[in-house]
Design an enzyme around this catalytic site. Structure first.
Site, PDB file in Angstrom:
ATOM      1  N   ASN A  22      19.892   6.408  35.533  1.00 42.96           N
ATOM      2  CA  ASN A  22      18.568   6.039  37.037  1.00 42.96           C
ATOM      3  C   ASN A  22      17.658   5.156  36.683  1.00 42.96           C
ATOM      4  OD1 ASN A  22      16.392   7.074  34.860  1.00 42.96           O
ATOM      5  ND2 ASN A  22      16.512   8.980  35.387  1.00 42.96           N
ATOM      6  N   GLU A  62      16.343   5.047  32.970  1.00 46.31           N
ATOM      7  CA  GLU A  62      17.463   5.262  31.952  1.00 46.31           C
ATOM      8  C   GLU A  62      17.379   3.347  32.050  1.00 46.31           C
ATOM      9  OE1 GLU A  62      18.983   9.696  32.450  1.00 46.31           O
ATOM     10  OE2 GLU A  62      19.637   8.569  33.332  1.00 46.31           O
ATOM     11  N   ASP A  78      23.311  15.792  38.591  1.00 47.78           N
ATOM     12  CA  ASP A  78      24.405  16.373  38.721  1.00 47.78           C
ATOM     13  C   ASP A  78      24.785  16.009  39.540  1.00 47.78           C
ATOM     14  OD1 ASP A  78      23.587  17.174  35.856  1.00 47.78           O
ATOM     15  OD2 ASP A  78      22.662  19.040  36.812  1.00 47.78           O
TER      16      ASP A  78
END
Length: 491
Positions: free
Chosen positions: A205, A208, A279
């Site tokens: 993301n 990150e 996920d």
């Protein structure tokens, strides 16, 4: 991707096989109301109304793969405890999921418990042990993962930093997958992405991405620079950076060093909960690749699926029917934005011209859309880069066709035309001919049916005087709105 292509893609997911290796967790949600403060300490008292379990970590990735209709083999570690049994029972209920988890004797099954009042989370407790596994457990994980790799169309490494994906296991799995021609998708953890060297796509993301690259990640140019730096320095073939309301950026780097990037916008919607969206992204991305999609199409599928789950509460999944419906709703919304006034259309056409696009124009009543209309519009769009359709108003149709026409009001006729992929703009005009509209828009190409001759086409002289051309499109025999209405009346 058109709706037809999307529907075919979603059907293909049923034959996709994905291997997911990573950290398994059991999520618990304890929900209730807070109506008082404890007399023992200044803390809220939660009156518990219900408790519910949910799959977490790599188990939630498997749940997302299953929801898409694909098959998933899941490899991870659980403890020898009741939480493991509960997790196994939930996985057994998922269609197409094979549970290949390994029992670790040195730690419990990871359990995260969230205490929630209304929509506010009061507290989270974690019951887990992290760090390297004993050699026998690490060996069992490696054996299970490598045994499940043959036949997989994609490999997901779902890294939550709990210990399953050791450096050694990650390196072994990526090497084996590369040798087998199986794409590797990584949901990463931490700042060192070099441990995923050789992976096809890593899905950080925005936070990150910034952490791992040591660079800012706000705006297209900054995100692209961070992706390029990470790919080059860490030996990654590609990065799919998820950017919340700004969508995603897909960056790919070829073996010869050439690279490419595409920004995928997010559909505007109200966001309720981003939990588990990562996920969903890796699950849809892997399922798409396993089904034979190219990376851009798989990323577009993941982008749409993620947009659906963030509009739900809790860790959610996106089902194929929801994805198809979302595409349909988006097309309808886009269709509404295609219907403009003449003044608005002049601005839109000017913008197209500034970007080097040729503009075509056709017109008609389009009362009951039939194959002849569709063919005309398709031929018109093939003659230009952007197609404007002039639509007679209700009053205009009544004057031309009689007091019983139109059958469909102008708002409905405009909406149907705007929903067609070949139509870029619809403008309703009130005159009996579109001459003033053509004069205002100055199209490069004017298209009418071959039942006209050039000298009978309204506006032909205007277009040709400006250096444009007139195209007479082939007609589809046997189709006429007037004849269709006559048949209905006889019936």
């Amino acid at each position: 991707m058109t709706e037809t292509d999307l529907a075919a893609t979603l059907e293909r997911l049923g034959g996709a096989k994905v291997l997911c290796v990573g950290d398994l967790m059991l999520d618990r949600f304890v929900e209730g109301k807070v109506e008082r403060i404890s007399p023992e300490a200044p803390i809220p008292v939660l009156s518990v109304q219900r408790e519910r379990p949910a799959l977490g970590g790599a188990a939630n990735v498997a749940r997302n793969v299953s929801a898409l209709g694909a098959h998933c083999t899941l490899v991870g570690a659980v403890g020898a405890d009741s939480a493991a049994a509960e997790l196994a029972a939930m996985l057994a209920d998922l269609p197409g999921v094979t549970d290949g988890s390994v029992t670790a004797q040195d730690r419990p099954t990871a359990v995260k418990t969230r205490y929630i009042a209304g929509r506010a989370q009061l507290l989270r407790t974690d019951r887990e042990k992290t760090g390297p596994f004993p050699p026998e457990t690490a060996a069992a994980l490696r054996e299970a993962a490598l045994a499940a790799l043959p036949g997989a169309g994609a490999l997901i490494l779902s890294d939550y930093g709990k210990g399953v994906l050791s450096d050694a296991l990650v390196a072994d799995l990526i090497a084996a997958a590369n040798q087998a021609g199986c794409p590797v998708i990584v949901d990463p953890k931490g700042r060192d992405f070099s441990r995923y060297r050789g992976a096809d796509l890593v899905t950080p993301n925005r936070a990150e991405l910034s952490l791992a690259s040591g660079m800012p990640a706000e705006g297209d140019d900054a995100v692209l620079a961070a992706c390029r730096h990470l790919a080059e320095s860490c030996g990654l073939a590609g990065i799919l950076a998820t950017r919340s309301e700004e969508g995603m950026t897909l960056y790919r780097r070829a073996a010869d060093g050439t690279d490419s990037a595409v920004h995928l916008g997010a559909r505007a919607r109200e966001v309720f909960d981003v939990a588990g969206a990562g996920d969903t992204v890796v699950a849809a991305l892997a399922a798409g690749l396993a089904a034979g999609l190219d990376p851009r199409s798989a990323a577009a599928l993941a982008n749409r699926a993620a947009g659906i789950v963030v509009a739900k509460t809790g860790t959610a999944v996106a089902y194929p029917g929801e994805i198809l419906n979302d595409s349909h709703e988006e097309r309808l919304e886009a269709g509404e934005s295609k219907v403009l006034t003449q003044a608005e259309a002049i601005d839109r056409v000017a913008a197209w011209r500034r970007s080097g696009k040729s503009v075509g124009f056709t017109n008609g009543c389009f009362d009951l859309l039939h194959p002849g209309h569709v063919s005309l519009i398709a031929q018109a769009r093939a003659a230009c880069d952007r197609l404007v359709v002039g639509l007679n108003s209700d009053a205009s149709v009544g004057r031309l066709k009689g007091p019983d026409r139109p059958v469909q009001p102008e708002s409905a006729r405009a909406a149907v035309l705007a929903a067609l992929g070949h139509v870029d703009l619809v403008v309703i005009f009130g005159e009996d001919t579109p001459l003033s509209l053509i004069t205002a828009l100055e199209p490069d190409v004017l298209i009418k049916g071959a039942d006209y001759t050039k000298d009978k086409v309204v506006g032909a002289d205007v277009v040709e005087r400006l250096g444009g051309k007139v195209v007479l499109a082939d007609l589809v025999d046997g189709h006429s709105t007037t004849r269709t209405i006559a048949k209905l009346n006889r019936g």
